[in-house]
Motif scaffolding. Structure first.
Motif, short mmCIF file in Angstrom:
data_model
loop_
_atom_site.label_atom_id
_atom_site.label_comp_id
_atom_site.label_asym_id
_atom_site.label_seq_id
_atom_site.Cartn_x
_atom_site.Cartn_y
_atom_site.Cartn_z
N PHE A 95 2.67 3.10 7.88
CA PHE A 95 1.55 4.00 8.21
C PHE A 95 2.07 5.42 8.47
O PHE A 95 1.46 6.40 8.03
CB PHE A 95 0.79 3.48 9.42
CG PHE A 95 -0.07 2.27 9.14
CD1 PHE A 95 -0.34 1.88 7.85
CD2 PHE A 95 -0.60 1.53 10.18
CE1 PHE A 95 -1.13 0.78 7.58
CE2 PHE A 95 -1.39 0.42 9.94
CZ PHE A 95 -1.66 0.03 8.63
N ILE A 96 3.19 5.52 9.19
CA ILE A 96 3.77 6.84 9.47
C ILE A 96 4.22 7.50 8.17
O ILE A 96 4.01 8.70 7.95
CB ILE A 96 4.95 6.71 10.46
CG1 ILE A 96 4.44 6.27 11.82
CG2 ILE A 96 5.71 8.04 10.57
CD1 ILE A 96 5.54 5.87 12.80
N GLY A 97 4.82 6.71 7.29
CA GLY A 97 5.25 7.24 6.00
C GLY A 97 4.09 7.78 5.18
O GLY A 97 4.20 8.84 4.54
N VAL A 98 2.98 7.06 5.18
CA VAL A 98 1.79 7.52 4.46
C VAL A 98 1.25 8.81 5.07
O VAL A 98 0.89 9.76 4.36
CB VAL A 98 0.70 6.43 4.46
CG1 VAL A 98 -0.62 7.00 3.93
CG2 VAL A 98 1.14 5.24 3.61
N ALA A 99 1.21 8.88 6.40
CA ALA A 99 0.70 10.07 7.09
C ALA A 99 1.56 11.30 6.74
O ALA A 99 1.03 12.38 6.45
CB ALA A 99 0.69 9.85 8.60
N PRO A 128 9.90 8.08 0.09
CA PRO A 128 10.01 6.61 -0.01
C PRO A 128 11.02 6.00 0.95
O PRO A 128 10.93 4.82 1.29
CB PRO A 128 10.45 6.40 -1.47
CG PRO A 128 10.01 7.63 -2.19
CD PRO A 128 10.16 8.74 -1.19
N ALA A 129 11.99 6.80 1.38
CA ALA A 129 13.04 6.28 2.27
C ALA A 129 12.67 6.40 3.75
O ALA A 129 13.37 5.83 4.60
CB ALA A 129 14.35 7.02 2.01
N GLY A 184 0.81 -1.21 0.00
CA GLY A 184 0.00 0.00 0.00
C GLY A 184 0.85 1.26 0.00
O GLY A 184 0.57 2.22 -0.72
N PHE A 185 1.91 1.26 0.81
CA PHE A 185 2.81 2.42 0.87
C PHE A 185 3.47 2.66 -0.49
O PHE A 185 3.55 3.80 -0.97
CB PHE A 185 3.88 2.19 1.94
CG PHE A 185 4.91 3.27 2.00
CD1 PHE A 185 4.64 4.49 2.62
CD2 PHE A 185 6.17 3.08 1.44
CE1 PHE A 185 5.60 5.49 2.67
CE2 PHE A 185 7.13 4.07 1.49
CZ PHE A 185 6.85 5.28 2.10
N ALA A 186 3.96 1.58 -1.12
CA ALA A 186 4.63 1.72 -2.42
C ALA A 186 3.68 2.29 -3.46
O ALA A 186 4.07 3.16 -4.26
CB ALA A 186 5.16 0.36 -2.88
#
Length: 454
Positions: A276-280, A249-250, A84-86
């Motif tokens: 989840f944190i990356g998406v937020a 992305p990193a 999902g993140f990708a």
């Protein structure tokens, strides 16, 4: 009889997958056939008595249910979060920003083939953040391919290099890495730092050199003349967001490594939370850039779509592979292979080479690294225990061999996609990838024995 039947069923599975049948139902059917045959021949049981439903027919479905439940709740959720993140990073253009930013330093090299080799190393490093081989290849074909061609590298060489940029699935958030680490009973971060990085540190420079030599030789043999032209201007791509997006992305990878046993241990971080944190944070970036709350919230659907795609494609493939593996165990094939290997004097080292060979050949024939690795990974702890070696020593080269060998297959997704975008034949491309990937396979096996085999 059990071995003969398992060979027939295994060849049938390979034949159908090569013919583009959906691998999940094929593996499910093959596993159930072997389970029922094993029980009918008196060679084994599907479930122990305490877990049995009371019916052999229903026990096979009970095994699938139990496997699906355990995988979806644990390993599956990790994989879905990564997928999902990708997809979200690709949707907002952050992946393109990362590629565009990192290609710039390579242009300082004078030799186009040095730039080409450097671009391959760059692709391997980007693979830590972008886990899809075909997805990364598409990004590089859009951004790096025109740069290489404009510098004078042939289209075939540029395509071959880009198609192999993720020949090692070596990210701690990669689905195969997560499965391999879980199967070996090791934390994915420690599996990455202690086992994958040492192998990758040897493989990457050797394959980069092989690409430099092989592609230059092929171009010269084919009469290609290196004629630099004006560089393609990537800045004209309006889909690329501001360069600050390149850090997005990193971010999960950074969080996973920072809050681990490698550094900060008093804060707990796992792959799912990191994604989840990356998406937020990505949503915050998008709102600051677009000032459109409705669009930002609507775009999060791409994350949810990515979750579902991983469940539909990857998790089901893992469960199907484990069902097939269960069938091989039930019918006694694995015990027979191990006893034959021991009687032949192979020992643990010989068995590792045999398993790596099977995975590599299956990856080329099937056009997929995941399908054969997911099918055989579940068997590895049993095989390793009987051969008195740590499961990771067998799983690590199998995992890396699967990802390296798929780049030699003209029917694998990353080769087909790259060839299509490069306007060249996939069969011509694999002629260019065969030597570097054969070198990678050899180095993987040798380095694994040197570093970890005792």
């Amino acid at each position: 009889m059990g071995i003969i039947l398992s060979l027939v069923v295994t060849f049938w599975v390979g034949y159908l997958i090569v013919k583009k049948y959906k691998p999940q139902p094929v593996l499910f059917m093959a596993g159930m056939i072997l389970m029922f045959a094993g029980v009918a021949l008196g060679l084994g049981k599907i479930l122990p008595v305490k877990d049995s439903t009371g019916s052999v027919l229903f026990d096979a479905f009970e095994f699938i249910k139990q496997t699906m439940s355990s995988r979806a709740a644990g390993l599956g959720l990790n994989i879905m979060a990564v997928g999902g993140f990708a997809r979200y990073m690709d949707h907002i253009g952050a992946s393109k920003a990362l590629v565009k930013l990192t290609i710039r330093p390579l242009l300082a090299f004078r030799s186009p083939y040095l730039v080409m080799a450097g671009a391959w190393v760059l692709g391997m490093l980007l693979g830590l953040c972008i886990n899809s081989a075909s997805g990364l290849a598409m990004l590089l074909m859009v951004t790096v391919f025109p740069v290489l061609v404009s510098l004078g590298v042939s289209r075939l060489s540029a395509t071959a290099v880009i198609a192999t940029t993720l020949c090692l699935d070596w990210s701690p958030s990669d689905t195969g890495t997560i499965l391999s680490a879980n199967t070996a009973g090791i934390d994915p971060v420690l599996y990455w730092t202690n086992y994958q990085i040492p192998i990758a540190a040897v493989v990457i420079p050797i394959v980069a050199i092989l690409h430099y030599v092989v592609q230059k030789w092929f171009d010269k043999r084919d009469g290609h003349i290196v004629q630099p032209s004006e560089l393609a201007k990537a800045e004209t791509d309006e889909t690329i967001p501001p360069m600050i997006y390149a850090i997005l992305p990193a971010l999960p990878l950074a969080l996973i490594l920072i809050f681990s046993s490698l550094w900060i241990t008093w804060i707990k971080m796992d792959i799912i939370k990191a994604m989840f944190i990356g998406v937020a944070i990505g949503m915050i970036f998008e709102y600051i850039r677009l000032r459109d709350g409705k669009k930002v919230l609507n775009d999060i659907q791409s994350f949810f779509d990515g979750l579902g795609m991983q469940m539909a494609n990857v998790i089901t493939l893992i469960v199907a592979g484990e069902t097939f593996a269960k069938g091989l165990v039930t019918i006694g094939t694995i015990d027979s292979i191990i006893s034959t290997a021991q009687a032949s004097g192979f020992g643990a080292a010989g068995m590792i080479i045999v398993m790596v060979g099977i995975i590599a050949i299956a990856s080329v024939v099937m056009g997929s690294g995941n399908a054969p690795f997911f099918a055989f990974a579940a068997l590895t702890p049993t095989v390793a225990a009987k051969m008195s070696v740590a499961p990771v020593v067998m799983l690590l080269p199998m995992h890396f061999a699967a990802s390296a060998a798929r780049a030699i297959s003209p029917i694998t997704a990353v080769i087909v996609v790259s060839s299509s975008m490069g306007g060249v034949s996939p069969f011509d491309v694999v002629k260019r990838t065969a030597i570097p990937m054969a070198g990678a396979l050899l180095v993987i096996v040798v380095a694994n024995f040197l570093f970890f085999y005792q």
